[in-house]
Design a protein around this motif. Structure first.
Motif, PDB file in Angstrom:
ATOM      1  N   PHE A 187       3.751   3.324  -9.637  1.00  0.00           N
ATOM      2  CA  PHE A 187       2.950   2.448  -8.041  1.00  0.00           C
ATOM      3  C   PHE A 187       1.490   2.588  -8.631  1.00  0.00           C
ATOM      4  N   TYR A 188       1.329   1.488  -7.904  1.00  0.00           N
ATOM      5  CA  TYR A 188      -0.044   1.434  -7.976  1.00  0.00           C
ATOM      6  C   TYR A 188      -1.145   1.720  -6.453  1.00  0.00           C
ATOM      7  N   GLY A 189      -2.493   1.826  -6.937  1.00  0.00           N
ATOM      8  CA  GLY A 189      -3.341   1.990  -5.847  1.00  0.00           C
ATOM      9  C   GLY A 189      -3.421   3.231  -4.887  1.00  0.00           C
ATOM     10  N   GLU A 190      -3.007   3.627  -3.448  1.00  0.00           N
ATOM     11  CA  GLU A 190      -2.995   4.109  -2.498  1.00  0.00           C
ATOM     12  C   GLU A 190      -1.778   4.561  -2.761  1.00  0.00           C
TER      13      GLU A 190
ATOM     14  N   ASN B  72       1.953   9.167  -3.996  1.00  0.00           N
ATOM     15  CA  ASN B  72       2.301   9.070  -2.625  1.00  0.00           C
ATOM     16  C   ASN B  72       4.331   9.442  -2.399  1.00  0.00           C
ATOM     17  N   SER B  73       4.152  10.700  -2.009  1.00  0.00           N
ATOM     18  CA  SER B  73       5.284  10.909  -1.590  1.00  0.00           C
ATOM     19  C   SER B  73       6.943  10.423  -1.009  1.00  0.00           C
TER      20      SER B  73
ATOM     21  N   GLY C 190      -3.214 -10.367   8.841  1.00  0.00           N
ATOM     22  CA  GLY C 190      -4.886 -10.102   8.489  1.00  0.00           C
ATOM     23  C   GLY C 190      -5.276  -9.700   7.345  1.00  0.00           C
ATOM     24  N   GLN C 191      -4.316  -9.575   6.566  1.00  0.00           N
ATOM     25  CA  GLN C 191      -4.324  -8.875   5.334  1.00  0.00           C
ATOM     26  C   GLN C 191      -3.936  -9.633   3.602  1.00  0.00           C
ATOM     27  N   ASN C 192      -4.699  -9.912   2.782  1.00  0.00           N
ATOM     28  CA  ASN C 192      -4.030  -9.848   1.705  1.00  0.00           C
ATOM     29  C   ASN C 192      -2.803  -8.628   1.352  1.00  0.00           C
ATOM     30  N   PRO C 193      -1.755 -10.095  -0.029  1.00  0.00           N
ATOM     31  CA  PRO C 193      -0.634  -8.478   0.197  1.00  0.00           C
ATOM     32  C   PRO C 193      -0.585  -7.016  -1.094  1.00  0.00           C
ATOM     33  N   LYS C 194      -0.633  -5.896  -1.036  1.00  0.00           N
ATOM     34  CA  LYS C 194      -0.794  -4.980  -1.683  1.00  0.00           C
ATOM     35  C   LYS C 194       0.242  -4.435  -2.373  1.00  0.00           C
ATOM     36  N   LEU C 195      -0.119  -4.960  -3.983  1.00  0.00           N
ATOM     37  CA  LEU C 195       1.483  -4.145  -5.063  1.00  0.00           C
ATOM     38  C   LEU C 195       1.736  -2.989  -4.411  1.00  0.00           C
TER      39      LEU C 195
END
Length: 314
Positions: free
Chosen positions: A84-87, A91-92, A66-71
């Protein structure tokens, strides 16, 4: 970061929004597609292989229902650097391992929010090729609000027919709304989302003795073709959890196969009728023979009595 990597990263970020960008149907990038189930706190490894000697970028995406793809990340094939991007940055839990035209995305210390479909993409000269999707389902065995999802029995129909697949969802009370999705998986195509109910509930009943309630969702399918065959999965998103049903197998017989089955069934029916007729006639003949023998014996007995009477007179 230099200007060239920035251009390629923007290419990954702006998929579908750039005018000259196109998507290939035949992809040089391949991800082993499947449904992967793993427990909370566990680890999954997604392996993506790519072909060609082009100066390309490889991108990883996460798409939650139900959500858009995240890179998630990207890298230039001739550079050792992984971006790596965003969240997912710093992030290990998310790690990339690259070797021999293969990139592995490792997700460790799994959380319920990691339930999603993951893709890798091959980007070269503004042409983007997507891999198949790998759907990861995270389960929490200790959860007391885990919904139960049951689906209807397998169906076997003919092309042109209509069928309705049902999905029964039993949930606890956490104050959340259900979202229902339908996936189809077949031998000819990779698993894909085909329909969503959103927050709509078809038929729901609440148990007065428990805090649970049951909802039944229906997926009507009309004018079926052979390409509609496959396994249909009902998926529920409820209180932060995503749960797959057991799946309903839908089999469609081609016209040729149906004709073969029809003729075979017809011949089997005629053969059965023929056997019944033969058995009936044999039984009737045996009954008539028995009746004839009895009459003959009765005639002989009467003849003997009459002969005895004549002998007695003389």
């Amino acid at each position: 970061m230099t200007s060239e990597p920035l251009v390629f990263c923007l290419t990954c970020l702006l998929l579908g929004q750039m005018a000259p960008l196109s998507v290939l149907t035949s992809s040089p990038v391949h991800l082993k597609s499947s449904f992967i189930s793993a427990p909370v706190g566990g680890e999954v490894t997604l392996r993506c292989s790519y072909e060609g000697d082009e100066s390309a970028w490889i991108c990883w995406y996460k798409q939650t229902l139900g959500q858009n793809p995240k890179l998630i990340s990207s890298f230039f094939v001739y550079s050792p650097e992984n971006i790596f991007y965003g969240e997912f940055q710093n992030n290990s839990r998310f790690t990339l391992i690259r070797k021999n035209r293969t990139t592995n995305l490792i997700i460790s210390n799994l959380k319920m929010s990691d339930s999603a479909t993951y893709y890798c993409a091959f980007t070269y000269a503004h042409i983007v090729s997507f891999s198949e999707g790998a759907t990861v389902i995270i389960k929490d065995p200790d959860s007391d609000i885990r919904p139960s999802v049951l689906q209807s029995e397998p169906e076997s129909v003919r092309p042109g027919d209509a069928v309705t697949l049902n999905c029964s969802v039993q949930t606890g009370s956490c104050g959340g709304e259900q979202s229902i999705y339908w996936f189809r998986k077949s031998e000819e195509s990779h698993p894909g989302l085909i329909y969503t109910h959103g927050g709509k509930r078809d038929r729901c009943e609440r148990n007065p003795n428990t805090p649970t309630h049951t909802c039944v969702y229906s997926l009507p399918l009309k004018d079926l073709t052979v390409s509609d065959a496959g396994t249909y999965y009902c998926v529920v998103r409820f209180c932060g959890q995503i749960v797959f049903g057991n799946g309903t197998r839908l089999t469609l017989m081609s016209e040729g196969k149906f004709l073969v089955h029809f003729v075979t069934g017809l011949l089997a029916g005629l053969f059965l009728v023929l056997i019944i007729i033969v058995v009936y006639r044999m039984k009737n003949k045996h009954t008539n023979q028995a009746a004839g023998t009895f009459k003959k014996k009765e005639h002989c007995s009467l003849f003997s009595i009459k002969r005895m009477q004549v002998t007695h007179i003389f």
